[in-house]
Scaffold this motif. Structure first.
Motif, short mmCIF file in Angstrom:
data_model
loop_
_atom_site.label_atom_id
_atom_site.label_comp_id
_atom_site.label_asym_id
_atom_site.label_seq_id
_atom_site.Cartn_x
_atom_site.Cartn_y
_atom_site.Cartn_z
N ALA A 4 -9.20 -14.90 -3.86
CA ALA A 4 -8.00 -14.06 -3.90
C ALA A 4 -8.35 -12.59 -3.64
CB ALA A 4 -7.30 -14.20 -5.24
N THR A 7 -9.69 -10.23 0.59
CA THR A 7 -9.13 -9.35 1.61
C THR A 7 -8.81 -7.98 1.01
OG1 THR A 7 -6.81 -9.90 1.27
CG2 THR A 7 -8.05 -11.33 2.75
N ARG A 10 -5.19 -7.65 -0.46
CA ARG A 10 -4.99 -8.18 -1.81
C ARG A 10 -5.66 -7.30 -2.86
NH1 ARG A 10 -5.01 -13.53 0.91
NH2 ARG A 10 -7.20 -13.83 0.48
N ARG A 11 -6.84 -6.77 -2.54
CA ARG A 11 -7.49 -5.86 -3.49
C ARG A 11 -6.64 -4.60 -3.68
NH1 ARG A 11 -11.99 -7.46 -0.41
NH2 ARG A 11 -12.00 -5.47 0.68
N ILE A 13 -3.32 -4.40 -3.28
CA ILE A 13 -2.15 -4.79 -4.07
C ILE A 13 -2.51 -4.85 -5.55
CG2 ILE A 13 -0.58 -6.72 -4.60
CD1 ILE A 13 -0.53 -7.28 -1.54
N LEU A 14 -3.64 -5.44 -5.85
CA LEU A 14 -4.07 -5.52 -7.24
C LEU A 14 -4.29 -4.13 -7.82
CD1 LEU A 14 -4.79 -7.38 -9.59
CD2 LEU A 14 -7.14 -7.38 -8.76
N HIS A 41 0.37 -12.81 0.32
CA HIS A 41 -0.76 -12.19 -0.39
C HIS A 41 -0.48 -12.14 -1.90
CE1 HIS A 41 -3.32 -11.00 2.90
NE2 HIS A 41 -2.31 -10.43 3.53
N VAL A 42 0.74 -11.80 -2.25
CA VAL A 42 1.12 -11.77 -3.67
C VAL A 42 1.01 -13.17 -4.27
CG1 VAL A 42 3.08 -11.42 -5.24
CG2 VAL A 42 2.55 -9.70 -3.50
N LEU A 45 -2.60 -13.97 -5.09
CA LEU A 45 -3.00 -13.27 -6.32
C LEU A 45 -2.38 -13.90 -7.56
CD1 LEU A 45 -2.75 -9.61 -4.99
CD2 LEU A 45 -4.85 -10.78 -5.69
#
Length: 114
Positions: A4, A7, A10-11, A13-14, A41-42, A45
């Protein structure tokens, strides 16, 4: 979990959801990709339990899951400790080798005229 985080999107977004809760549409507005791509992507995660999604009216809000992030951090810390000890042991073995740490290669010997 690490898949997860594979990418940069995604990192990111986190990272953004650690700071505060965001709607998926707000997150999507920051990327040069479709809303559907950001939703995927969400979803990755969320499946890894790194973020928590909740509905508020028609919006879907996401925030980081601090418990899972703490678990990931602890796991990475253990791996870091393991590899640091292995590298230290390798350094010790190389220091104990005949001639110490630096071994002259054939090319270096030729350049030195040996």
């Amino acid at each position: 979990m690490f898949h997860a985080l594979a990418t940069s999107v995604r990192r990111d977004i986190l990272r953004r959801t650690i700071e505060r809760e965001h709607s998926v549409s707000t997150l999507a507005s920051e990327y040069e990709m479709s809303f559907a791509a950001v939703q995927k992507h969400v979803a990755v995660l969320e499946a890894a339990n790194l973020i928590i999604k909740r509905a508020e009216g028609r919006e879907r809000l996401v925030r980081a899951n601090p418990e899972m992030i703490a678990r990931a951090r602890a796991l990475l810390a253990r791996y870091e400790e393991l590899w640091r000890s292995r590298i230290a042991r390798l350094d010790d073995l190389l220091a104990e080798a005949p001639g110490g740490r630096h071994r002259t290669t054939d090319t270096e010997q030729n350049e030195q005229g040996n």
